[in-house]
Design a protein around this motif. Structure first.
Motif: not given
Length: 362
Positions: A237-240, A245-246, A252-254, A358-360
């Motif tokens: 979760x911390x990695x996500x 930040x970018x 994003x996740x719940x 994500x791809x955008x």
């Protein structure tokens, strides 16, 4: 004297080195709700594990994944998640269960858990999570002093092949839990079986590890399981969060659902409700307490392969684990993991809007 170990403002130091299962856990509650089921599950584990063929080159290690896969063959609807939830809420400990799961009814709990499991599958199976789990989390469990001491007593702890197999076996069991351990038409007829499969995981660890003691206390204890849970929940979760930040939308996740899945998962293993975080802030606080309290060694700020605590591990274990990363999975393991590709694709299709963002680069 170590400082108090605080969770939600309460000192839980007295719980850390106690055995599993805790009374305030779903594992314990299930014994009240479905005693015969738990006896059958224990018999199933003992028979399946004893009948498992030892790993080639490691006669002391018997693979366990077949016992989990075999649960798909337990005929009947009574083993499904929703039916087990109803059994818990119909038991004498219904009030305890409601407090543990945070919902007043079986159906509300089952709905919340299913949504949480789907979210957890999505996050767990993405490349950042896989890289984090493989590159940091599995090895990080040994930063806990009791886990390292326990594992160093096992006859195969210096065998890179066994260490690699254990990592891959954990992945195979987790994928079964996250997908529901039921496939095809039976998935709709007999329901998903994540709760049952996780109960078996808790039973497996208790049956295999409860005899290991140090100075009169169990090495397989609440502290070690709580920390292991954080390496699988807090660290990814911390990695996500860092990647958000970018790309705040692409990653994003719940978080509420993510942590709810691990809350139920940990309770089914037998972990005390007082030692399970409900959100990221609580998980982060617990992570730092494990190091400040002396339960773990290393730098809590470093969630990478350069973690200095790794260099303080038992040298034989440290070297064997590093060597295990160069061991290729056996053919049966690779084939079994490949069977989850359709499940992974279904999960990606459900999350098409996320991939679009994500791809955008959003």
């Amino acid at each position: 004297m170590p400082p108090p170990f605080l969770v939600r403002g309460q000192d839980v130091s007295h719980l850390l080195h106690t055995a599993l299962p805790a009374h305030d856990s779903l594992y314990s509650a299930m014994y009240s709700a479905q005693q015969q089921l738990m006896f059958s599950l224990r018999q199933h584990w003992d028979t399946a594990h004893q009948g498992s063929t030892p790993l080639t080159g490691a006669p002391s290690y018997r693979p366990s994944v077949s016992a989990f896969a075999a649960l798909e063959g337990w005929w009947g609807t009574s083993y499904g998640d929703r039916e087990l939830a109803r059994a818990l809420f119909n038991s004498a400990r219904a009030a305890d269960v409601a407090n543990i799961v945070g919902h007043p009814t079986a159906d509300a709990f089952a709905d919340a858990f299913e949504a949480a499991r789907d979210e957890a599958f999505y996050v767990f199976a993405q490349v950042p999570s896989v890289n984090t789990l493989n590159g940091f989390s599995f090895k990080a469990t040994y930063l806990h002093r009791d886990i390292e001491t326990l594992f160093a007593r096992l006859p195969h702890f210096q065998n890179p092949t066994v260490l690699r197999y254990r990592v891959m076996e954990t992945a195979r069991v987790m994928l079964r839990i996250l997908w529901g351990n039921m496939n095809g038409v039976w998935r709709s007829l007999y329901q998903k079986r994540s709760l049952l499969t996780t109960l078996l995981l808790g039973m497996m660890h208790n049956r295999l590890l409860k005899q290991y003691m140090n100075a009169g206390r169990p090495l397989y204890n609440q502290s070690g399981v709580a920390f292991t849970l954080l390496t699988f929940s807090y660290v990814p979760a911390q990695v996500w969060r860092d990647k958000q930040q970018n790309q705040p939308q692409g990653y994003a996740f719940d978080e509420a659902r993510w942590y709810y899945f691990w809350r139920i998962f940990g309770s089914l293993l037998g972990l005390s409700a007082a030692l399970i975080p409900h959100d990221h802030d609580e998980a982060e606080e617990m992570w730092y307490w494990f190091f400040a309290n002396g339960e773990c060694r290393g730098n809590p700020h470093d969630l990478t392969r350069t973690q200095p605590g790794f260099r303080q591990l038992n040298p034989a274990l440290h070297n064997a684990f590093n060597a295990s990363n160069r061991v290729q999975p056996d053919n049966w393991t690779a084939l079994d993991l490949a069977t989850f590709l359709p499940a992974w694709l279904v999960t990606q299709l459900r999350s098409t809007p996320r991939w679009f963002r994500y791809f955008r680069g959003q």
